[in-house]
Design a protein around this motif. Structure first.
Motif, mmCIF file in Angstrom:
data_model
loop_
_atom_site.group_PDB
_atom_site.id
_atom_site.type_symbol
_atom_site.label_atom_id
_atom_site.label_comp_id
_atom_site.label_asym_id
_atom_site.label_seq_id
_atom_site.Cartn_x
_atom_site.Cartn_y
_atom_site.Cartn_z
ATOM 1 N N TYR A 1 46.821 32.059 37.295
ATOM 2 C CA TYR A 1 45.489 31.863 36.190
ATOM 3 C C TYR A 1 45.155 32.865 36.912
ATOM 4 O O TYR A 1 45.098 33.137 38.387
ATOM 5 C CB TYR A 1 45.166 30.790 36.129
ATOM 6 C CG TYR A 1 44.031 30.181 36.937
ATOM 7 C CD1 TYR A 1 42.930 31.201 38.525
ATOM 8 C CD2 TYR A 1 45.057 29.749 38.517
ATOM 9 C CE1 TYR A 1 42.917 30.687 39.692
ATOM 10 C CE2 TYR A 1 44.304 28.989 39.593
ATOM 11 C CZ TYR A 1 43.245 29.445 40.287
ATOM 12 O OH TYR A 1 42.775 29.130 41.462
ATOM 13 N N TRP A 2 44.533 34.044 36.373
ATOM 14 C CA TRP A 2 44.010 35.571 36.998
ATOM 15 C C TRP A 2 42.632 35.498 35.834
ATOM 16 O O TRP A 2 42.908 35.379 34.556
ATOM 17 C CB TRP A 2 45.124 36.931 36.920
ATOM 18 C CG TRP A 2 45.583 37.159 36.121
ATOM 19 C CD1 TRP A 2 45.492 38.167 34.935
ATOM 20 C CD2 TRP A 2 46.599 36.134 35.353
ATOM 21 N NE1 TRP A 2 45.924 38.455 33.949
ATOM 22 C CE2 TRP A 2 46.737 37.090 33.952
ATOM 23 C CE3 TRP A 2 47.340 35.414 36.014
ATOM 24 C CZ2 TRP A 2 47.860 36.494 33.443
ATOM 25 C CZ3 TRP A 2 48.059 35.222 34.274
ATOM 26 C CH2 TRP A 2 48.600 35.696 33.362
ATOM 27 N N ARG A 3 42.044 36.644 36.375
ATOM 28 C CA ARG A 3 40.667 36.993 35.394
ATOM 29 C C ARG A 3 41.159 38.229 34.480
ATOM 30 O O ARG A 3 42.392 38.505 34.736
ATOM 31 C CB ARG A 3 39.273 37.265 36.754
ATOM 32 C CG ARG A 3 38.885 36.093 37.256
ATOM 33 C CD ARG A 3 37.205 36.797 37.873
ATOM 34 N NE ARG A 3 37.851 37.890 39.249
ATOM 35 C CZ ARG A 3 37.775 38.491 39.977
ATOM 36 N NH1 ARG A 3 35.852 37.998 39.634
ATOM 37 N NH2 ARG A 3 37.207 38.980 41.501
ATOM 38 N N LEU B 1 35.762 28.647 40.282
ATOM 39 C CA LEU B 1 36.095 29.672 39.583
ATOM 40 C C LEU B 1 34.981 29.871 39.186
ATOM 41 O O LEU B 1 33.893 29.823 39.656
ATOM 42 C CB LEU B 1 37.078 29.709 37.874
ATOM 43 C CG LEU B 1 38.143 28.236 37.752
ATOM 44 C CD1 LEU B 1 38.726 28.322 36.156
ATOM 45 C CD2 LEU B 1 39.401 29.570 38.623
ATOM 46 N N TYR C 1 39.362 33.931 31.178
ATOM 47 C CA TYR C 1 40.585 33.992 32.717
ATOM 48 C C TYR C 1 42.140 33.507 31.307
ATOM 49 O O TYR C 1 42.386 33.606 30.739
ATOM 50 C CB TYR C 1 40.431 32.345 33.485
ATOM 51 C CG TYR C 1 39.889 32.568 34.125
ATOM 52 C CD1 TYR C 1 39.927 33.103 36.101
ATOM 53 C CD2 TYR C 1 38.328 32.293 34.349
ATOM 54 C CE1 TYR C 1 39.571 33.256 36.710
ATOM 55 C CE2 TYR C 1 37.707 32.229 35.917
ATOM 56 C CZ TYR C 1 38.408 32.260 36.602
ATOM 57 O OH TYR C 1 37.071 33.191 38.020
#
Length: 980
Positions: free
Chosen positions: A801-803, A828, A834
């Motif tokens: 996961y990443w922004r 988070l 995300y």
């Protein structure tokens, strides 16, 4: 050497005054004599002190001689301080010479050793310059020092170009002669060129002086045809040897250098010595002789003679030295005769005086002194009061100082004593009286006489009652650690003090140490009982009690037996060493007066350094046994053994450890543990296990045997792994299917054989990485900080996961294991979008990523605490109210509140979920409430804590804790943070 006689006519003393015959006079004896010294020449304002002190009665007077002539003390340059001679402004021409001190009193004169006063000097080098010197590269050279006039010998050094850049004379290329001062160079090199200065130093007794020469310029020229090249290049090495015999070991490292040093030289070091210079081109030698000489040393000296009156006096002096020393005799400082023997015939009064024997060679002079004098009781009179016990015996000594030997006799009153049944007078003047009675009391006088005079000394014999033991100690028998008292009573003469001493086996005991085991029992003077505390085995033996006065003593003895644990067995030997057993034999130790009941055997090995008890055959070793077999040992293991004996009083000290033995080898008896494996690269089967510990190897040549086959296959494949430290084996085969199950078993082997196989373990071959991405991915926001991700079942997977504004390469990961279908991602940021993908993985690697999905976290809840908290009591209830918390536009709505509280004195927290802004709580009669925290609750999270608010019950009233000064207010410690 023939003895020389000195007749009576030639022995008249050459001095006037009283003669030493009183018995209270002693002739001079030197306590300090002058020593030679070297004084700096030209130091005219200084002083020289030559010491001389003698012990004498009456006190000695002093005079001095220089070169055999009396020193005129009236000269202002000479001062006599006590016996010391002080010379002011000493000058070389008039004050140098040999000085001797004479010490005299009426008993005679003695002459000191000679002390030489010499003057040292060192002149400057000549002022003219020195001729340049040329050396050829690779050849040898030398520079002459040509030292100036000097005394005594100089020490030499050289420096180059500037002070203090000294040349190192270390036995290599450079050598400085301490005889001539010349500097020798074995092999010249270009960087040796420069200006060289000879530096000389003279060491005197009170000062040091140095000077150096004009420079000697050395030029090094390249010339390969120099005559010395063949002999001196390479630089030769040096070594010494003794032509006849071995080179003394004390030569040390100097035997390999240019200067041979022999410390503490002796006559054995005499002989011819050869120095050899050698290199790869050849060798050369040179010889020199060492001759050892020595100053005189006494082998036999004179002493006060003991001869009869009117007889001859013989004195002999023998001295060693090289050259052989000459002997001469002095009387009162004057030369009488020469030779090693002095004989005086027809001794007379005028022969008394001080005599000296002088031994002399060119290396030194030594003196020996003796005195002829009248009898003298002053230093050793007869005891004034001589007590003795009735029925006993007494000894009276008569030992006057006299030379020649005096005649001695005893009297009681006017009666001359002679030998009888009860009286003995020995030739050396000792009087014995036996079986003493009261009638023997009285005065006894010893008379001494020689031709020089007479003397006497008197003592009084007092007879006392004898000392007797009235209660003797009795034999005793105790156990170790017990106390015992040995009795001893005595009677004695009441006019004298009585003391008791105790001895064990003849050695006196210390009864004064309060921490010791022996104590005198306090009581009457006639009681000397001994208390022994905490008796030990080494305190057994014969105890002797002695009751003693100044005149006699009485002794009685008793034996003490101390029983204790046995002593250590002896003679322990190990025999018949087998794989798991050995045979021990030993000899019995002391039983310490209690029969030995049994033995135990202890052992230790490198795997168990502490001693531990061993199993034996027979299991219980009786006290009369002297052998047993130890069983249960490990094969191929080093052991030490010891034996411990015991009886009813306990276990004794162990025997000395046996020598170390190693048991015989045997095949392994257990299989390796920890069998497993799996993983690895494609087409591999990895098998792992735990290496066998040393105690299970049972022999050398140790290794492992692996057997493995595909599940349901009939044929086993077998591999041998020879390394004892190995813990894994890799089987590679291109035909291996991924994640194929194998049955695996393992056993150990050594030089003696193979051990049993382990149980079968199931191990899979290496996996292939997943080829299909997970499906039906869904991500849901739970709070402002958490999302939940779900997927269809997969064995193992990784969530990435990443922004939204970040690159996928910077993504964080969450891993799951097994068949989980959901995972929670925490930590988070609130109100943030995300991207999420899911990937399957196994031991071979990671599979393809699922299609990307997106999720946005919830808005954060208010972070402000409730305000305006108030409370109100109603009987046994208390109601707490607060203002609603309003959410801002960027915050999630407040859905309710959580109230944490607990009863006073309890540790468990209670939590209430409230949808409104008040809470009513029961108020116990005896306990108050502590309202810990109130916080808002929203869809984003549980947060918004208000500061702790505490209330207490005091006399039925509910009060806040900030009302200080009231008695009974309880302070509550902080409560750990609780997560919801």
């Amino acid at each position: 050497m023939l003895p020389l006689s000195l007749s009576h006519a030639n022995t008249m003393m050459a001095f006037c005054g009283d003669v030493c015959i009183t018995g209270h006079d002693t002739g001079p004896v030197f306590e300090e004599q002058p020593g030679s010294l070297i004084y700096p020449e030209g130091l005219s304002d200084g002083k020289v002190t030559l010491n001389c002190q003698a012990r004498a009665s009456p006190a000695a007077t002093y005079r001095w001689r220089v070169n055999g002539t009396d020193v005129l003390v009236g000269d202002p340059r000479y001062t006599l301080v006590a016996g010391n001679l002080v010379i002011s402004g000493p000058q070389s021409g008039r004050d140098g010479g040999s000085y001797q001190c004479l010490a005299s009193n009426r008993c005679g004169t003695i002459l000191s050793r000679a002390a030489n006063l010499k003057f040292g000097y060192l002149h400057d080098f000549p002022g003219e310059g020195r001729s340049p010197q040329t050396a050829f590269e690779g050849a040898g050279a030398f520079l002459a020092c040509q030292p100036p006039a000097h005394y005594p010998a100089l020490s030499y050094r050289w420096f180059i170009n500037e002070f203090p850049n000294f040349v190192k004379s270390d036995g290599g290329r450079w050598f400085i002669s301490q005889v001539t001062g010349n500097l020798y160079l074995a092999k010249a090199e270009p960087n040796d060129a420069g200006n060289y200065f000879c530096f000389t130093t003279i060491n005197l007794d009170i000062s040091t002086k140095s000077t150096f020469s004009k420079p000697s310029q050395l030029t090094v020229q390249p010339d390969g045809t120099a005559v010395c090249v063949s002999a001196c290049s390479p630089v030769p090495k040096l070594r010494w040897r003794k032509v006849e015999g071995l080179l003394p070991s004390k030569a040390g490292a100097s035997a390999e250098g240019p200067i041979l040093t022999l410390p503490e030289i002796t006559f054995d070091d005499e002989g011819i010595y050869e120095c050899e210079a050698y290199n790869s081109e050849g060798r050369d030698t040179h010889q020199g002789r060492i001759i050892v000489q020595a100053q005189p040393e006494w082998l036999q000296v004179m002493s006060d003679s003991e001869v009869e009156i009117s007889s001859e006096l013989h004195w002999t002096c023998v001295a060693a030295g090289k050259p052989r020393p000459s002997i001469r005799w002095l009387r009162n400082g004057q030369v009488e005769v020469n030779g090693g023997h002095l004989k005086i015939v027809n001794l007379a009064l005028e022969d008394s005086g001080m005599y000296q024997c002088v031994a002399e060679n060119k290396h030194g002079t030594i003196y020996s002194n003796a005195e002829l004098r009248a009898p003298d009781f002053r230093s050793n009179p007869v005891r004034r009061l001589i007590p003795a016990a009735r029925g006993g015996q007494v000894m009276m000594e008569c030992r006057p100082r006299a030379a020649p030997k005096p005649t001695l006799f005893w009297s009681r009153g006017t009666e001359l004593l002679t030998n009888s049944t009860r009286v003995t007078v020995t030739p050396d003047g000792i009087l014995w009286i036996y079986n003493i009675s009261r009638a023997d009391e009285g005065k006894y006088t010893c008379f001494a006489e020689n031709y020089l005079g007479k003397a006497n000394s008197t003592g009084h014999l007092s007879v006392r009652d004898a000392t007797k033991i009235t209660l003797a100690p009795s034999n005793a028998d105790i156990n170790q650690g017990e106390n015992v008292t040995l009795q001893c009573h005595a009677s004695h003469d009441p006019t004298m003090d009585l003391t008791f001493t105790w001895a064990l086996n003849g050695a006196l005991l210390d009864l004064e140490n309060p921490a010791g085991p022996y104590h005198r029992v306090e009581g009457k003077e006639t009681i000397g009982d001994l208390l022994i505390v905490n008796g030990q085995l080494n305190q057994a033996g014969t105890y002797s009690c002695t009751a003693q006065t100044v005149v006699d003593s009485a002794t009685a003895s008793a034996k003490l037996v101390v029983r204790g644990p046995p002593g250590p067995p002896g003679g322990l030997v190990v025999k018949n060493v087998a794989e798991t057993s050995v045979e021990l034999r030993w000899s019995r130790g002391y039983d310490n007066h209690s029969p030995i009941g049994k033995y135990v055997i202890m052992s230790r090995s490198p795997l168990s350094p502490g001693w531990r008890r061993m199993r034996t055959v027979p299991p219980n070793i009786e006290g009369n046994a002297e052998a047993a077999r130890v069983i249960g040992l490990s094969p191929w293991m080093d052991y030490e053994f010891q034996v411990i004996a015991s009886n009813i009083l306990g276990s004794g000290e162990p025997s000395m450890p046996s020598h170390t033995v190693r048991t015989q080898q045997a095949a392994p008896t257990v299989a390796p543990s920890g069998l497993g494996g799996g993983g690895g690269d494609r087409n591999e089967l990895i098998i792992t296990w735990t290496p066998m510990a040393r105690e299970y190897q049972n022999g050398d040549g140790f290794g492992y045997i692996l057997a493995f086959r595909k599940l349901d296959s009939a044929t086993w494949m077998v591999e041998r792994v020879a390394n004892v430290e190995s813990s894994r084996y890799v089987y590679s085969n291109q035909s291996l299917s991924p994640y194929c199950p194998f049955e695996v078993k393992i056993k150990a082997y050594n030089r003696k054989g193979e051990g049993p196989f382990s149980q079968i373990a199931l191990v899979h071959s290496a996996e292939e990485e997943p080829t299909v991405a997970p499906s039906r991915i869904n991500a849901t926001a739970l709070t402002a900080f958490d999302v939940q991700v779900s997927w269809d079942p997969v064995q193992q997977l990784s969530i990435r996961y990443w922004r939204q504004h970040e690159r996928e390469a910077a993504a964080d990961r969450v891993r799951t294991a097994g068949l989980e279908t959901t995972a929670r991602v925490t930590g988070l940021r609130p109100s943030t979008r995300y991207h999420v993908t899911v990937l399957a993985y196994n031991s071979a690697g990671t599979g393809p990523a699922s299609p990307r999905t997106t999720v946005t976290t919830r808005r954060p809840p208010p972070d402000r605490p409730p305000a305006n908290v108030s409370w109100k009591t109603d009987g046994s209830w208390v109601t707490v109210r607060w203002d609603h918390v309003k959410a801002l536009d960027n915050e999630s709505a407040v859905l309710g509140y959580k109230v944490l509280y607990k009863h006073e004195g309890q540790s468990a927290l209670k939590v209430l979920d409230k949808g409104k802004n008040s809470v009513t709580l029961p108020l116990p009669k005896d306990n108050g409430y502590v309202v810990l925290e109130i916080r808002s609750s929203g869809e984003g999270d549980l947060t918004g804590w208000m500061p702790p608010f505490n209330i207490f019950l005091l006399r039925g009233l509910l009060l806040p804790t900030n009302m200080g000064g009231l008695k009974g207010v309880v302070k509550i410690p902080p409560i750990p943070e609780i997560s919801f």
